[in-house]
Design an enzyme around this catalytic site. Structure first.
Site, PDB file in Angstrom:
ATOM      1  N   GLY A 176       0.830  -1.196   0.000  1.00 40.45           N
ATOM      2  CA  GLY A 176       0.000   0.000   0.000  1.00 40.45           C
ATOM      3  C   GLY A 176       0.864   1.245   0.000  1.00 40.45           C
ATOM      4  N   GLN A 182       2.870  10.043   1.109  1.00 40.25           N
ATOM      5  CA  GLN A 182       4.163   9.367   1.201  1.00 40.25           C
ATOM      6  C   GLN A 182       5.078   9.712   0.031  1.00 40.25           C
ATOM      7  OE1 GLN A 182       2.155   5.379   2.150  1.00 40.25           O
ATOM      8  NE2 GLN A 182       4.165   5.208   3.126  1.00 40.25           N
ATOM      9  N   CYS A 194       5.668   0.069   7.236  1.00 37.67           N
ATOM     10  CA  CYS A 194       5.303   1.222   6.425  1.00 37.67           C
ATOM     11  C   CYS A 194       6.504   1.610   5.567  1.00 37.67           C
ATOM     12  CB  CYS A 194       4.913   2.381   7.347  1.00 37.67           C
ATOM     13  SG  CYS A 194       4.440   3.875   6.492  1.00 37.67           S
ATOM     14  N   LEU A 195       6.234   1.924   4.298  1.00 39.30           N
ATOM     15  CA  LEU A 195       7.331   2.304   3.403  1.00 39.30           C
ATOM     16  C   LEU A 195       7.997   3.602   3.843  1.00 39.30           C
ATOM     17  CD1 LEU A 195       5.736   1.324  -0.035  1.00 39.30           C
ATOM     18  CD2 LEU A 195       7.410   0.049   1.317  1.00 39.30           C
ATOM     19  N   HIS A 203      -4.778   1.464   7.185  1.00 41.41           N
ATOM     20  CA  HIS A 203      -3.432   2.035   7.331  1.00 41.41           C
ATOM     21  C   HIS A 203      -3.246   3.182   6.330  1.00 41.41           C
ATOM     22  CE1 HIS A 203       1.097   1.428   7.841  1.00 41.41           C
ATOM     23  NE2 HIS A 203       1.036   2.156   6.737  1.00 41.41           N
ATOM     24  N   GLU A 204      -3.652   2.941   5.065  1.00 44.08           N
ATOM     25  CA  GLU A 204      -3.462   3.962   4.028  1.00 44.08           C
ATOM     26  C   GLU A 204      -4.378   5.162   4.252  1.00 44.08           C
ATOM     27  OE1 GLU A 204      -0.816   3.729   2.415  1.00 44.08           O
ATOM     28  OE2 GLU A 204      -0.485   1.623   2.866  1.00 44.08           O
ATOM     29  N   HIS A 209      -2.956   7.489   6.683  1.00 41.99           N
ATOM     30  CA  HIS A 209      -1.966   8.404   6.088  1.00 41.99           C
ATOM     31  C   HIS A 209      -2.633   9.683   5.583  1.00 41.99           C
ATOM     32  CE1 HIS A 209       1.966   6.507   6.086  1.00 41.99           C
ATOM     33  NE2 HIS A 209       1.462   5.364   5.637  1.00 41.99           N
TER      34      HIS A 209
END
Length: 173
Positions: free
Chosen positions: A45, A50, A94-95, A136-137, A140
């Site tokens: 994701g 991000q 997380c990226l 989660h996304e 963000h």
């Protein structure tokens, strides 16, 4: 086009994103870039903040390689309409917080509505990993990171590791 992923702490990761007025070619291009960036990372994701874009756009695909056909999903203005009382615990990463993982408890099922690439409203109920990922996304887009669910000491420890990583990367350039 692969885009650079912001690393925590970055003030843009803590901002609430603005809704997409309508789906333009620029936004479709952003969505394609986000999918390419997410797959290359590799991740399941990615949210627009991000990659430094403060708009309500997410990309995700929770089909693991070799476990079926990829299912790339792009959502504009995703919104959780309802969520189950039953919860799941997943070890999240997380990226924007590379190589750091922690268990987070979230609703097991969520119903989400969003606009697709053509500007049509969609709705789907997600469960398991897909439900965790979409929550989660969407977090963000609201300026919230998975580490915000952790106890302060653990969150501070991860933040310090990320500050160190950013210093090291800056020196390498």
């Amino acid at each position: 086009m692969k885009r650079p992923i912001l690393i925590h702490p970055d003030p843009r990761l803590k901002k609430v994103c603005v809704p997409v007025a309508d789906v333009s070619d620029d936004l479709r291009s952003l969505a394609d870039d986000m999918l390419e960036t997410m797959y290359a990372a590799p991740g399941i994701g990615l949210a627009a903040p991000q990659v430094g874009i403060l708009q309500r756009v997410i990309a995700m695909d929770c089909v693991k390689e070799g476990e079926g056909e990829p299912r790339p999903l792009v959502m504009f203005n995703p919104e959780i309409v309802s969520s189950s009382d039953e919860t799941n615990v997943y070890e999240e990463g997380c990226l924007s917080i590379p190589d750091q993982y922690a268990e987070v408890t979230r609703p097991k099922e969520v119903q989400v509505k969003w606009m697709d690439r053509d500007g049509h409203e969609q709705s789907e109920t997600f469960d398991g990993l897909w439900a965790t990922c979409v929550q989660h996304e969407i977090d963000h887009l609201n300026g919230k990171l998975f580490i915000d669910y952790l106890k302060p000491l653990k969150r501070q420890m991860i933040t310090r590791k990320m500050q160190k990583l950013k210093r090291e990367r800056a020196r390498e350039q």
